[in-house]
Design a protein around this motif. Structure first.
Motif, mmCIF file in Angstrom:
data_model
loop_
_atom_site.group_PDB
_atom_site.id
_atom_site.type_symbol
_atom_site.label_atom_id
_atom_site.label_comp_id
_atom_site.label_asym_id
_atom_site.label_seq_id
_atom_site.Cartn_x
_atom_site.Cartn_y
_atom_site.Cartn_z
ATOM 1 N N SER A 48 0.813 -1.217 0.000
ATOM 2 C CA SER A 48 0.000 0.000 0.000
ATOM 3 C C SER A 48 0.854 1.279 0.000
ATOM 4 C CB SER A 48 -0.925 0.015 1.214
ATOM 5 O OG SER A 48 -0.154 -0.060 2.406
ATOM 6 N N LYS A 80 3.196 4.335 -1.153
ATOM 7 C CA LYS A 80 3.349 5.166 -2.340
ATOM 8 C C LYS A 80 4.805 5.619 -2.376
ATOM 9 C CE LYS A 80 -1.385 6.497 -2.778
ATOM 10 N NZ LYS A 80 -1.807 5.286 -3.420
ATOM 11 N N SER A 102 2.189 4.607 -7.290
ATOM 12 C CA SER A 102 1.563 3.551 -6.495
ATOM 13 C C SER A 102 1.968 2.205 -7.090
ATOM 14 C CB SER A 102 0.037 3.688 -6.521
ATOM 15 O OG SER A 102 -0.360 4.942 -6.025
ATOM 16 N N ASN A 129 2.345 -0.860 -5.825
ATOM 17 C CA ASN A 129 1.626 -2.049 -5.364
ATOM 18 C C ASN A 129 2.525 -3.289 -5.316
ATOM 19 O OD1 ASN A 129 -0.635 -3.403 -4.390
ATOM 20 N ND2 ASN A 129 -1.223 -4.088 -6.444
#
Length: 133
Positions: free
Chosen positions: A14, A16, A82, A84
């Protein structure tokens, strides 16, 4: 852009990654200078690369017909990614003058690169900062 990359391993999926890149570039001919940001081999600061490859780049245009030999331009990229993943990611920059120009793209130095107190040799940088969610 050779040697202008950085690797980071996010601690959570999660997370960034905030990227800040400043490149100091110039060219040997009157041309538009383009710089783009990649995550591994994927362009990430794109507008809409499906319609125009140059929308995926920040650019600067030198307007004179003959470039000033000591000119050096700052091109800045700021991007919140992002990814992931918790695997290592390599971010890097690519630069070009574009396919329609015949000239040389210079990073961290002026076109003339003279050994004088007024000639610029300014380092570029790429910083990745993890932001935990």
């Amino acid at each position: 852009v050779t040697a202008l990359d950085t690797a980071i391993t996010p601690s959570a999926t999660s997370s960034k990654i905030y990227l800040v890149a400043t490149t100091h570039v110039t060219q040997s001919t009157s041309a538009t200078i383009h710089v783009r940001l990649l995550r591994d081999s994927t362009v990430i600061n794109d507008g809409d690369p499906q319609t125009n490859q140059l929308e995926a780049m920040n650019s600067v245009r030198y307007q004179a017909a003959t470039p000033y030999g000591l000119a050096l331009f700052d091109v800045t990229n700021n991007y919140l990614d992002s990814p992931n993943t918790t695997s290592q990611i390599t971010y890097k920059l690519q630069g070009t003058l574009g396919a329609s120009y015949s000239g040389t793209y210079y990073l961290n130095r002026s076109d003339s690169d003279s050994d004088a107190d007024f000639g610029a040799r300014t380092p570029s940088n790429l910083t990745a900062i993890e932001i935990l969610a």
